[in-house]
Scaffold this active site. Structure first.
Site, PDB file in Angstrom:
ATOM      1  N   SER A  12      15.981  37.396 -47.383  1.00 42.97           N
ATOM      2  CA  SER A  12      16.868  37.843 -46.309  1.00 42.97           C
ATOM      3  C   SER A  12      16.287  37.566 -44.927  1.00 42.97           C
ATOM      4  CB  SER A  12      17.180  39.334 -46.467  1.00 42.97           C
ATOM      5  OG  SER A  12      15.992  40.099 -46.516  1.00 42.97           O
ATOM      6  N   GLY A 136       8.514  43.693 -35.296  1.00 42.63           N
ATOM      7  CA  GLY A 136       9.254  44.657 -34.500  1.00 42.63           C
ATOM      8  C   GLY A 136      10.374  45.270 -35.313  1.00 42.63           C
ATOM      9  N   THR A 138      13.436  45.251 -36.831  1.00 44.93           N
ATOM     10  CA  THR A 138      14.441  44.245 -37.149  1.00 44.93           C
ATOM     11  C   THR A 138      14.906  44.365 -38.593  1.00 44.93           C
ATOM     12  OG1 THR A 138      12.610  42.724 -37.657  1.00 44.93           O
ATOM     13  CG2 THR A 138      13.629  42.505 -35.493  1.00 44.93           C
ATOM     14  N   ALA A 140      17.255  42.193 -41.252  1.00 47.86           N
ATOM     15  CA  ALA A 140      17.707  40.805 -41.345  1.00 47.86           C
ATOM     16  C   ALA A 140      19.211  40.667 -41.129  1.00 47.86           C
ATOM     17  CB  ALA A 140      17.306  40.233 -42.710  1.00 47.86           C
ATOM     18  N   LYS A 191       3.621  50.895 -41.240  1.00 49.08           N
ATOM     19  CA  LYS A 191       4.918  51.580 -41.106  1.00 49.08           C
ATOM     20  C   LYS A 191       5.679  51.585 -42.421  1.00 49.08           C
ATOM     21  CE  LYS A 191       7.652  47.760 -41.039  1.00 49.08           C
ATOM     22  NZ  LYS A 191       8.968  47.488 -41.665  1.00 49.08           N
ATOM     23  N   THR A 248      12.294  51.892 -39.755  1.00 48.25           N
ATOM     24  CA  THR A 248      12.133  51.899 -41.209  1.00 48.25           C
ATOM     25  C   THR A 248      12.130  53.300 -41.801  1.00 48.25           C
ATOM     26  OG1 THR A 248       9.750  51.700 -40.885  1.00 48.25           O
ATOM     27  CG2 THR A 248      10.939  49.692 -41.354  1.00 48.25           C
ATOM     28  N   GLU A 281       7.320  46.117 -49.749  1.00 47.61           N
ATOM     29  CA  GLU A 281       5.980  45.858 -49.218  1.00 47.61           C
ATOM     30  C   GLU A 281       5.121  47.114 -49.134  1.00 47.61           C
ATOM     31  OE1 GLU A 281       4.617  43.029 -48.658  1.00 47.61           O
ATOM     32  OE2 GLU A 281       5.990  41.571 -47.773  1.00 47.61           O
TER      33      GLU A 281
END
Length: 332
Positions: A12, A136, A138, A140, A191, A248, A281
């Site tokens: 993505s 940063g 974001t 997708a 994060k 997130t 991740e």
């Protein structure tokens, strides 16, 4: 612009950045490791698996052959998961010249030894290689949909940072440059661990107060580790630190938050991973961050409890109780 850029990773995020660069006038070659997936991209001119409905501009070409990358462009942007970041670069290296410039939008540590990804790039291609990270707050799909977004580009050479900024900057996508590769890398990696923690708390039914406390104290953990590793404290108050952390931890577009949310609701790790169907991740980052905290003697209680939930089968309710029962102390 007619700038050429090769993007490794047809998930993505790699697809969204390919669309953005192409929209800005670049010639883009998008690589993926799965030939069947790449054939689908070429046939349908969109990534039906990860970004359905986002049609490719004409100036995006696709390939599943790494041999095609270097002849197309010496400017390479890596968007593969951190777990395969090093092996992807090692596979690419035989086809590259000394003029290569490497950027990445991957967030995480090298799982082999917990090293930062700029150290992996330097190990493989040399310290003189232009190296930069895009990071940063974001998602997708929002980038591909051309919704307003801002990121940080940190590089070891100012000229390279500005080159990447010129490729991606637009009226709807703002780019800010930085020299703090370490700080931006640590913020982007840790994060994800905290997003899992925030998801667990929400899955257990705790409220906005709990989530805000986790974000705030989690930022403190990022700063402690980042500064210890050589990052600049101001970086963690910017887009690649606080901005990405808020994103997130609070929005369900985050795979890491959704993973934690399901854990808190009682689902198993394997069951959730299968449901999400993409790399999470924060799972590996929890282990790597926890080991770094032990190595440097850094107090990171949220990270520690998240690690124990993921790797020592600690019940999420017990992890929360462990955090609440910690000794009272000054905030600063």
């Amino acid at each position: 612009m007619n700038q050429k850029i090769a993007i490794l990773g047809a998930g993505s995020w790699g697809t969204a950045l390919a669309i953005l660069a192409a929209r800005n006038g670049c010639q883009v070659l998008l690589w993926g490791h799965n030939p069947e997936h790449i054939r689908s991209l070429d046939q349908h001119r969109q990534n039906q698996r990860y970004l359905p409905g986002m049609v490719f501009p004409e100036n995006i070409a696709v390939t599943s052959d790494l041999k095609d990358i270097a002849p197309f462009s010496q400017l390479i942007l890596v968007c593969v998961p951190s777990q395969v970041f090093k092996q992807t670069l090692l596979a690419l290296k035989p086809y590259c010249t000394d003029n290569i410039a490497v950027a990445w939008a991957t967030k995480g540590f090298n799982p082999d030894d917990g090293s930062l990804l700029h150290e992996v790039v330097a190990e493989i291609f040399g310290l003189q290689t232009p190296a930069a990270l895009l990071s940063g707050p974001t998602f997708a799909r929002e980038v591909a949909a051309d919704l307003p977004t801002a990121i940080t580009i940190a590089a070891n050479q100012a000229k390279f940072a500005h080159q990447l900024a010129s490729i991606f900057h637009s009226e709807r996508f703002r780019t800010y440059t930085s020299t703090d590769l370490i700080g931006v890398e640590v913020g982007g990696a840790v994060k994800n661990v905290l997003a899992i923690a925030a998801g667990i708390a929400d899955g257990l039914g705790f409220g906005a107060n709990t989530r805000a406390a986790l974000i705030t104290r989690g930022l403190n953990e990022i700063i402690r580790l980042g500064v210890q590793l050589g990052g600049k404290q101001d970086t963690f108050m910017g887009l690649a630190g606080l901005g990405d952390l808020i994103l997130t931890c609070t929005d369900n577009q985050s795979r890491n938050r959704r993973f934690g949310l399901a854990l808190g609701q009682g689902k198993s790790r394997d069951e959730i991973t299968k449901e999400i169907g993409q790399e999470i991740e924060g799972i590996s980052a929890a282990k790597e961050t926890y080991l770094l905290a032990l190595k440097y003697g850094i107090d990171m209680p949220i990270t520690e409890q998240t690690y124990k939930v993921l790797y020592e089968q600690l019940a999420p309710q017990t992890a929360v109780q462990n955090l609440l029962s910690r000794e009272q102390k000054p905030e600063a």
